[in-house]
Design a protein around this motif. Sequence first.
Motif, PDB file in Angstrom:
ATOM      1  N   LYS A 309     -25.206  -7.720  11.230  1.00  0.00           N
ATOM      2  CA  LYS A 309     -24.827  -8.438  12.448  1.00  0.00           C
ATOM      3  C   LYS A 309     -23.469  -9.123  12.340  1.00  0.00           C
ATOM      4  N   GLY A 310     -22.846  -9.049  11.171  1.00  0.00           N
ATOM      5  CA  GLY A 310     -21.514  -9.631  10.995  1.00  0.00           C
ATOM      6  C   GLY A 310     -21.491 -11.151  11.011  1.00  0.00           C
ATOM      7  N   LEU A 311     -22.558 -11.800  10.540  1.00  0.00           N
ATOM      8  CA  LEU A 311     -22.630 -13.260  10.568  1.00  0.00           C
ATOM      9  C   LEU A 311     -21.969 -13.911   9.358  1.00  0.00           C
ATOM     10  N   PHE A 312     -21.782 -13.159   8.282  1.00  0.00           N
ATOM     11  CA  PHE A 312     -21.298 -13.740   7.038  1.00  0.00           C
ATOM     12  C   PHE A 312     -19.876 -13.275   6.756  1.00  0.00           C
ATOM     13  N   PHE A 313     -19.122 -14.114   6.049  1.00  0.00           N
ATOM     14  CA  PHE A 313     -17.700 -13.866   5.836  1.00  0.00           C
ATOM     15  C   PHE A 313     -17.389 -13.690   4.356  1.00  0.00           C
ATOM     16  N   GLU A 314     -16.419 -12.849   4.124  1.00  0.00           N
ATOM     17  CA  GLU A 314     -15.950 -12.628   2.755  1.00  0.00           C
ATOM     18  C   GLU A 314     -15.154 -13.851   2.274  1.00  0.00           C
ATOM     19  N   GLY A 315     -15.271 -14.151   0.992  1.00  0.00           N
ATOM     20  CA  GLY A 315     -14.497 -15.231   0.410  1.00  0.00           C
ATOM     21  C   GLY A 315     -15.166 -16.592   0.455  1.00  0.00           C
ATOM     22  N   GLY A 316     -16.315 -16.725   1.154  1.00  0.00           N
ATOM     23  CA  GLY A 316     -16.986 -18.017   1.250  1.00  0.00           C
ATOM     24  C   GLY A 316     -17.753 -18.354  -0.023  1.00  0.00           C
ATOM     25  N   PHE A 317     -18.047 -19.638  -0.177  1.00  0.00           N
ATOM     26  CA  PHE A 317     -18.835 -20.100  -1.315  1.00  0.00           C
ATOM     27  C   PHE A 317     -20.317 -19.875  -1.037  1.00  0.00           C
ATOM     28  N   ALA A 318     -21.057 -19.631  -2.103  1.00  0.00           N
ATOM     29  CA  ALA A 318     -22.481 -19.344  -1.971  1.00  0.00           C
ATOM     30  C   ALA A 318     -23.253 -20.059  -3.071  1.00  0.00           C
ATOM     31  N   ARG A 319     -24.476 -20.478  -2.714  1.00  0.00           N
ATOM     32  CA  ARG A 319     -25.417 -21.046  -3.685  1.00  0.00           C
ATOM     33  C   ARG A 319     -26.617 -20.111  -3.772  1.00  0.00           C
ATOM     34  N   VAL A 320     -26.972 -19.755  -4.974  1.00  0.00           N
ATOM     35  CA  VAL A 320     -28.051 -18.798  -5.202  1.00  0.00           C
ATOM     36  C   VAL A 320     -29.216 -19.516  -5.874  1.00  0.00           C
ATOM     37  N   GLN A 321     -30.387 -19.464  -5.232  1.00  0.00           N
ATOM     38  CA  GLN A 321     -31.614 -20.022  -5.804  1.00  0.00           C
ATOM     39  C   GLN A 321     -32.470 -18.857  -6.302  1.00  0.00           C
ATOM     40  N   VAL A 322     -32.722 -18.849  -7.605  1.00  0.00           N
ATOM     41  CA  VAL A 322     -33.451 -17.750  -8.226  1.00  0.00           C
ATOM     42  C   VAL A 322     -34.756 -18.277  -8.809  1.00  0.00           C
ATOM     43  N   VAL A 323     -35.853 -17.602  -8.499  1.00  0.00           N
ATOM     44  CA  VAL A 323     -37.171 -17.910  -9.069  1.00  0.00           C
ATOM     45  C   VAL A 323     -37.598 -16.713  -9.899  1.00  0.00           C
ATOM     46  N   THR A 324     -37.829 -16.939 -11.190  1.00  0.00           N
ATOM     47  CA  THR A 324     -38.175 -15.844 -12.084  1.00  0.00           C
ATOM     48  C   THR A 324     -39.593 -15.998 -12.605  1.00  0.00           C
ATOM     49  N   ASN A 325     -40.226 -14.891 -12.891  1.00  0.00           N
ATOM     50  CA  ASN A 325     -41.531 -14.847 -13.540  1.00  0.00           C
ATOM     51  C   ASN A 325     -41.444 -13.846 -14.696  1.00  0.00           C
ATOM     52  N   SER A 326     -40.519 -14.110 -15.597  1.00  0.00           N
ATOM     53  CA  SER A 326     -40.174 -13.106 -16.584  1.00  0.00           C
ATOM     54  C   SER A 326     -41.040 -13.140 -17.838  1.00  0.00           C
ATOM     55  N   GLN A 327     -41.649 -14.277 -18.172  1.00  0.00           N
ATOM     56  CA  GLN A 327     -42.392 -14.372 -19.411  1.00  0.00           C
ATOM     57  C   GLN A 327     -43.803 -14.862 -19.118  1.00  0.00           C
ATOM     58  N   SER A 328     -44.730 -14.537 -20.022  1.00  0.00           N
ATOM     59  CA  SER A 328     -46.105 -15.002 -19.890  1.00  0.00           C
ATOM     60  C   SER A 328     -46.602 -15.460 -21.253  1.00  0.00           C
ATOM     61  N   GLY A 329     -47.510 -16.434 -21.255  1.00  0.00           N
ATOM     62  CA  GLY A 329     -48.038 -16.965 -22.499  1.00  0.00           C
ATOM     63  C   GLY A 329     -48.595 -18.352 -22.278  1.00  0.00           C
ATOM     64  N   TYR A 330     -48.840 -19.078 -23.375  1.00  0.00           N
ATOM     65  CA  TYR A 330     -49.362 -20.438 -23.283  1.00  0.00           C
ATOM     66  C   TYR A 330     -48.194 -21.398 -23.018  1.00  0.00           C
TER      67      TYR A 330
END
Length: 334
Positions: A309-330
């Motif tokens: 839809k062309g709502l976002f612009f090149e060169g702008g700042f971005a914040r990335v929130q990442v949620v990982t479930n990479s390991q398992s154990g106690y």
Amino acid sequence: MYALIKIIIYTICVLDIYAIEAEEDLEKSIEKNLGSQSWTCSMHPQIKVPEFGQCPLCFMDLIPLDHTKVLPSNIIELEDKLIKSAGILTYPIQNKKDRKNLSLYGKVVLKPSNKFRVTAWVAGRVDKLFVSSVGEFVKKGEALYEIYSPVLISAHQELIQALNLVKKSDPTSSHFKSLSVNVAAIRQKLQFLGLSKSELKRLENTKDLIKYITIYAQRSGVIRHVALKEGEYVKEGESVLLIADMSELWVEASVYENDVQALKGAIQSLILLDSNPQNEILAKLIRVDPFVNPITRASRAIFSISNSKGLFFEGGFARVQVVTNSQSGYLVPH
């Protein structure tokens, strides 16, 4: 002096014997009265007496001793109020996947494969630009520029002559076949010089030599760079325009080397752009560069976001929130 030392040593030994005997008498008294109530100190559990009173060590009030609980000598049991006053908290150890949240910062860039450079297929003079400013949007098939080229004029003249010879020759003769092959070769040559099929058909239906050829957009996108002005000459292969398809953008974020392993496996990532802070954008992790910047000690994580839809612009700042479930154990609390 020697006699005095002997007296002191003898006194210490006698006191130790009395202390041992007193402790043994106390233990025998406790064992004798196990059926009755006995008392102990919450801070010094080694104190066990048959009657209520105060601790001989800290002078705290004694508490009832529960004989049903047999604790090792290195274990101290506290009352609930003492546990609360000491600020002791308990938390169950859990066997599950390690959920880790990362906050990354980066910028929005164009996807490299979505940049299209429009080059001149033939040398000539650009007499007219239909797009002249950066930021204009062009659709596939729209006119980009008009060029005057002596090479195209010469090729058009060859095509007209070849077509006239074909019309005048006998279709049943062997010479007709060679003339037809020559026409096909000239047509292919003109296509290699940048003419579309519709332009080529138009040239075949006119006897007048062309003066200008119009070049059309092969893809839709936004004009990012205009290399020439009207009236300037361009060489074969020289860049004229740069068009960018912005339907898909990349977000390049910095991730420190101790967090790189968290960006493997199944992850969920949301991106917030400063240019559009009200929208949380679901992003897809493309890759993490397999090297670390020696100065910042960080690697580059690349995320892809849809921008149909062309709502976002090149060169702008971005914040990335990442949620990982990479390991398992106690897991225990941090």
